[in-house]
Motif scaffolding. Structure first.
Motif, PDB file in Angstrom:
ATOM      1  N   ARG A 312      47.979  45.649 -23.015  1.00  0.00           N
ATOM      2  CA  ARG A 312      48.602  46.084 -24.264  1.00  0.00           C
ATOM      3  C   ARG A 312      50.122  46.118 -24.146  1.00  0.00           C
ATOM      4  O   ARG A 312      50.835  45.708 -25.054  1.00  0.00           O
ATOM      5  N   HIS A 362      49.368  53.132 -30.832  1.00  0.00           N
ATOM      6  CA  HIS A 362      49.124  51.702 -30.682  1.00  0.00           C
ATOM      7  C   HIS A 362      49.719  50.867 -31.799  1.00  0.00           C
ATOM      8  O   HIS A 362      49.080  50.025 -32.360  1.00  0.00           O
ATOM      9  N   ASN A 364      51.669  47.889 -33.176  1.00  0.00           N
ATOM     10  CA  ASN A 364      52.086  46.590 -32.660  1.00  0.00           C
ATOM     11  C   ASN A 364      53.583  46.360 -32.740  1.00  0.00           C
ATOM     12  O   ASN A 364      54.180  45.823 -31.848  1.00  0.00           O
ATOM     13  N   PRO A 406      39.834  45.341 -40.571  1.00  0.00           N
ATOM     14  CA  PRO A 406      41.049  45.455 -39.761  1.00  0.00           C
ATOM     15  C   PRO A 406      40.904  44.687 -38.447  1.00  0.00           C
ATOM     16  O   PRO A 406      39.794  44.562 -37.915  1.00  0.00           O
ATOM     17  N   PRO A 408      42.929  44.413 -34.629  1.00  0.00           N
ATOM     18  CA  PRO A 408      43.981  45.113 -33.882  1.00  0.00           C
ATOM     19  C   PRO A 408      45.153  44.190 -33.528  1.00  0.00           C
ATOM     20  O   PRO A 408      44.949  42.991 -33.329  1.00  0.00           O
ATOM     21  N   GLY A 409      46.334  44.777 -33.450  1.00  0.00           N
ATOM     22  CA  GLY A 409      47.520  44.007 -33.072  1.00  0.00           C
ATOM     23  C   GLY A 409      47.322  43.193 -31.797  1.00  0.00           C
ATOM     24  O   GLY A 409      47.638  42.003 -31.760  1.00  0.00           O
ATOM     25  N   PRO A 410      46.769  43.789 -30.722  1.00  0.00           N
ATOM     26  CA  PRO A 410      46.587  43.011 -29.491  1.00  0.00           C
ATOM     27  C   PRO A 410      45.429  42.014 -29.577  1.00  0.00           C
ATOM     28  O   PRO A 410      45.108  41.343 -28.597  1.00  0.00           O
ATOM     29  N   ARG A 415      39.190  42.721 -26.617  1.00  0.00           N
ATOM     30  CA  ARG A 415      37.741  42.456 -26.700  1.00  0.00           C
ATOM     31  C   ARG A 415      37.290  41.497 -25.608  1.00  0.00           C
ATOM     32  O   ARG A 415      36.150  41.067 -25.596  1.00  0.00           O
ATOM     33  N   GLN A 450      33.933  47.380 -39.704  1.00  0.00           N
ATOM     34  CA  GLN A 450      34.499  46.464 -38.712  1.00  0.00           C
ATOM     35  C   GLN A 450      33.339  45.864 -37.932  1.00  0.00           C
ATOM     36  O   GLN A 450      32.386  46.566 -37.593  1.00  0.00           O
ATOM     37  N   PHE A 484      38.545  55.400 -39.484  1.00  0.00           N
ATOM     38  CA  PHE A 484      38.709  54.801 -38.153  1.00  0.00           C
ATOM     39  C   PHE A 484      39.040  55.824 -37.066  1.00  0.00           C
ATOM     40  O   PHE A 484      39.250  55.476 -35.917  1.00  0.00           O
ATOM     41  N   LYS A 521      32.010  56.867 -32.332  1.00  0.00           N
ATOM     42  CA  LYS A 521      33.350  57.326 -31.944  1.00  0.00           C
ATOM     43  C   LYS A 521      33.563  58.694 -32.562  1.00  0.00           C
ATOM     44  O   LYS A 521      33.460  58.801 -33.785  1.00  0.00           O
ATOM     45  N   THR A 525      35.337  54.638 -28.283  1.00  0.00           N
ATOM     46  CA  THR A 525      36.288  54.210 -29.303  1.00  0.00           C
ATOM     47  C   THR A 525      35.685  52.975 -29.972  1.00  0.00           C
ATOM     48  O   THR A 525      34.645  52.487 -29.545  1.00  0.00           O
ATOM     49  N   ILE A 526      36.348  52.482 -30.992  1.00  0.00           N
ATOM     50  CA  ILE A 526      35.797  51.318 -31.692  1.00  0.00           C
ATOM     51  C   ILE A 526      35.972  50.079 -30.812  1.00  0.00           C
ATOM     52  O   ILE A 526      35.007  49.382 -30.505  1.00  0.00           O
ATOM     53  N   GLU A 527      37.207  49.815 -30.397  1.00  0.00           N
ATOM     54  CA  GLU A 527      37.446  48.705 -29.476  1.00  0.00           C
ATOM     55  C   GLU A 527      37.007  49.135 -28.073  1.00  0.00           C
ATOM     56  O   GLU A 527      36.937  50.325 -27.773  1.00  0.00           O
TER      57      GLU A 527
END
Ligand code: XMP
Length: 529
Positions: A312, A362, A364, A406, A408-410, A415, A450, A484, A521, A525-527
Motif C-alpha cells: 500500500r 487509506h 489514495n 467501489p 479500492p485505490g490500491p 486482492r 461489493q 462499508f 466485517k 475486513t472486506i478486502e
C-alpha cells in the motif's frame, strides 16, 4: 439540454442551499449517520456535530431542529458525554433518541435508571397520544430498542406518549416546549414507520418545508465553483468510480474547458477498465482527459514485496509521483478536485464541529494537495454515497457508472496475496470478470455492495480430465453493507455460486479451486489485505 454540456450561462441565485438545517448532536451513536440520512431523505439538510458544540455555534447555524443521538454511555457515568443544558431553553425543537432522550430527561430534572434487563431488538410499542409526532399512526407499531437505561421519572412539564411492556416511558413530549424523546430508534429500518416519525418531527413540530433537493444542490454547487475558480484551471484524478466521476461531472458543468482529468493506469485495474473509463468519459464529456499508462512503474516498485502495508505504501508513493509528473505538464493549474464524501469528513474528524472519531487512513490521494501546492475543491463533501449516486443520475451519468461497486485505490494489489506479478493479476482479472458478469446476469449486482475475487497463495491438488493438477485457489468475496464500516457476506444463491465456480475453474487457467468467503466485517475486513 444535457446537464453535462458545459454552459456558462448565468446561474439563478438559488435559495441559500442549507436554509433549512437540522443538527444531529452525536453522543457516540453508531447510528448518527443513519439519522442524518433519514433526515435528508425528508428533503431537509442535516449535519452531524459534536455533542458539546457551543450554543454560539448552534445559533450561528440557525438550525430548524436538533436531534440528540443515542450513545453507549449512561447519563450518570462521570465521563458521560453531555451537551450544554442551555440548549433546552433555546426554543429550538429537539428530538432526543435513546441516550438523547435520557440525557434530556436527566438535564431537565427527571431520573434515569438501569432497566431490569438490557433491551435489544424488536418491541411492541403502544401509542397513547397521537398528536403531531405520532400523527396518522396506528395504536401499535414494532420498534427497535437498544438500551440498558431508561427514563424512570419524567421531569416537570413532560408527559408520556407511548410505552412498551418493559419500558413504560418509551416516548415523551414537553407540554409547552417543542421537546420530544424516543427511547427506541426511529432511524433503523426495523422500526416500522420510523421515517414517518422523523417526517412528523421535522414537518409537524419543527416546521420544516423540505427545501433540500439534489437538483438545487447541483445548481448551487456549480455556481459556487464557478465563482471560486474563476478563470483558473482544475485537475481532477479519475478512477472510474462514482465519486470521482460525479466530481468531474460537476466541475465540467461549472468550468468546462478549464478542467483537466487525469487517469493513472497503475496496472492494478480490473479487466478493460482503462478503456471503459476512456470511452465513458469521451462519450459523456468533451473534457480534457489525460491517460497515463504507469503499469510498468507500479509493477516494478511492487516486485518482490509481500507485506500488505508495504504494498500500500509503495502504491501510494508511486501514485503521488505519477500524479505530480502529469500535473506538472498542465500549465497554470491552481486547484485539485477530490471526491471526498461527508462520511470521510466526519470520520477524519475534519468537520468543524464533527465528533473526533477514528481516522481513516487509506486514502489514495491523501497528501497530494500539500505536495503539489494545490488548493482543494471538494464539491461532494456534504453528501452521503447514496446522494452522490442520485446526483450522478441527475447529472446524466449512465446507470452502470453510477451503480458501480467501489474499487479500492490500491486496486487488485490488495486482492493478490503475496508477491504481485502481471501473471497473477491477469488471473485475477479473468476471474473477477466472471464473478461480476454472473452476478449481473442474476440481477444481483445492485443489491450486492461489493463483489470480487482474491487470489490466494495456496495451491491445491485437483483433477482435470484424467490428469492431476496442482494449481491456485481463489476466494470469491461478496458483501452487503450500508456504510462499508460493517458488512455481512452476501447470501448468494447456490446455483449462482455453482456457475461462478464452474466458469472460473473451466475458463481461468491456473485456478482449480474456488472458495466462498463467509466472514463478516468485523472481525474480518472486506478486502483481504
Ligand atoms: P476494508 O477492507 O477496510 O474496506 O473493510 C472497506 C471499503 O474500503 C475499500 N478500500 C479502499 N478504498 N483506498 C480506497 O479508496 C484504499 O486503500 C482502500 N482499502 C479498502 C474497500 O474496497 C471497501 O469498499
Amino acid at each position: 439540454m444535457n446537464i453535462l454540456s458545459h454552459e456558462q450561462g448565468s446561474a439563478t441565485q438559488a435559495d441559500s442551499l442549507h436554509s433549512e438545517r437540522v443538527l444531529v448532536l452525536d453522543f457516540g451513536s453508531q447510528f448518527a449517520q443513519l439519522i442524518a440520512r433519514r433526515v435528508r431523505e425528508q428533503n431537509v439538510y442535516c449535519e452531524i456535530v459534536r455533542h458539546d458544540i457551543s450554543i454560539e455555534s448552534i445559533q450561528a447555524r440557525k438550525p430548524s431542529a436538533l436531534i440528540l443521538s443515542g450513545g453507549p454511555s449512561s447519563v450518570y457515568e462521570a465521563k458521560a458525554p453531555k451537551c450544554d443544558p442551555k440548549l433546552f431553553s433555546l426554543g429550538i425543537p429537539i428530538l432526543g433518541i435513546c441516550y438523547g432522550m435520557q440525557l434530556t430527561a436527566h438535564a431537565m430534572g427527571g431520573s434515569v435508571k438501569p432497566c431490569p434487563a438490557r433491551e435489544f431488538g424488536r418491541a411492541r410499542l403502544q401509542i397513547t397520544n397521537m398528536e403531531k409526532l405520532f400523527a396518522g399512526f396506528p395504536h401499535e407499531i414494532d420498534v427497535w430498542m437498544s438500551h440498558g437505561d431508561q427514563v424512570h421519572d419524567l421531569p416537570e412539564g413532560f408527559e408520556p406518549l407511548a410505552a412498551t411492556s418493559t419500558c413504560p416511558i418509551a416516548a415523551v413530549k414537553h407540554r409547552s416546549l417543542p421537546i420530544y424523546g424516543l427511547q427506541f430508534h426511529p432511524e433503523v429500518s426495523h422500526t416500522s414507520l420510523g421515517s414517518t416519525l422523523i417526517h412528523n418531527f421535522l414537518y409537524n413540530i419543527a416546521g420544516c418545508e423540505g427545501r433540500w433537493h439534489l437538483s438545487d444542490f447541483a445548481q448551487q454547487t456549480i455556481q459556487n465553483m464557478r465563482e471560486r475558480i474563476g478563470d483558473d484551471r482544475v485537475i481532477c484524478g479519475l478512477s472510474g468510480g462514482v465519486d470521482s466521476s460525479v466530481t468531474a461531472a460537476l466541475l465540467y458543468k461549472a468550468i468546462g474547458p478549464q478542467l483537466t482529468c487525469i487517469l493513472i493506469d497503475n496496472g492494478l485495474l480490473r479487466k478493460d477498465e482503462q478503456s471503459a473509463v476512456i470511452s465513458e468519459f469521451t462519450n459523456h464529456f468533451k473534457a480534457d482527459l489525460r491517460v497515463v499508462d504507469a503499469s510498468d512503474r507500479f509493477l516494478s516498485t511492487l516486485a518482490g514485496i509481500r507485506d500488505p502495508q508495504e504494498k500500500r505504501r509503495r502504491i501510494g508513493h508511486a501514485f503521488i509521483e505519477c500524479f505530480k509528473e502529469e500535473a506538472a505538464k498542465i500549465n497554470g493549474a491552481k486547484y485539485l478536485a477530490q471526491g471526498t464524501l461527508y462520511p470521510d469528513v466526519i470520520e477524519s474528524g475534519a468537520a468543524p464541529d464533527g465528533p473526533a472519531a477514528t481516522i481513516k487512513l487509506h486514502h489514495n490521494v491523501g497528501g497530494l494537495p500539500e505536495q503539489l501546492g494545490f488548493e482543494l475543491v471538494e464539491p461532494l463533501r456534504d453528501l452521503f454515497k447514496d446522494e452522490v449516486r442520485r446526483l450522478g443520475l441527475e447529472l446524466g451519468l449512465p446507470d452502470h457508472l453510477v451503480w458501480r461497486h467501489p474499487f479500492p485505490g490500491p486496486g487488485l494489489a490488495v486482492r493478490c496475496l503475496g508477491e504481485i506479478t502481471k501473471t497473477k493479476l491477469d488471473v485475477l482479472r479473468e476471474a473477477d470478470e466472471i464473478v461480476i458478469t454472473e452476478i449481473k446476469n442474476a440481477d444481483l449486482y445492485r443489491s450486492t455492495s461489493q463483489a470480487f475475487v482474491v487470489l490466494l497463495e495456496s495451491q491445491s491438488v485437483g483433477v482435470m480430465g484424467d490428469a492431476r493438477t496442482y494449481e491456485n485457489a481463489v476466494a470469491v468475496r461478496c458483501v452487503n453493507t450500508d456504510d462499508f464500516m460493517t458488512a455481512d457476506w452476501s447470501r448468494l444463491p447456490y446455483d449462482l455460486l455453482a456457475r461462478i465456480s464452474t466458469r472460473i475453474i473451466n475458463e481461468v487457467r491456473g485456478v482449480n479451486r474456488v472458495c466462498y468467503d463467509i466472514s463478516s466485517k468485523p472481525p474480518a475486513t472486506i478486502e483481504w489485505e
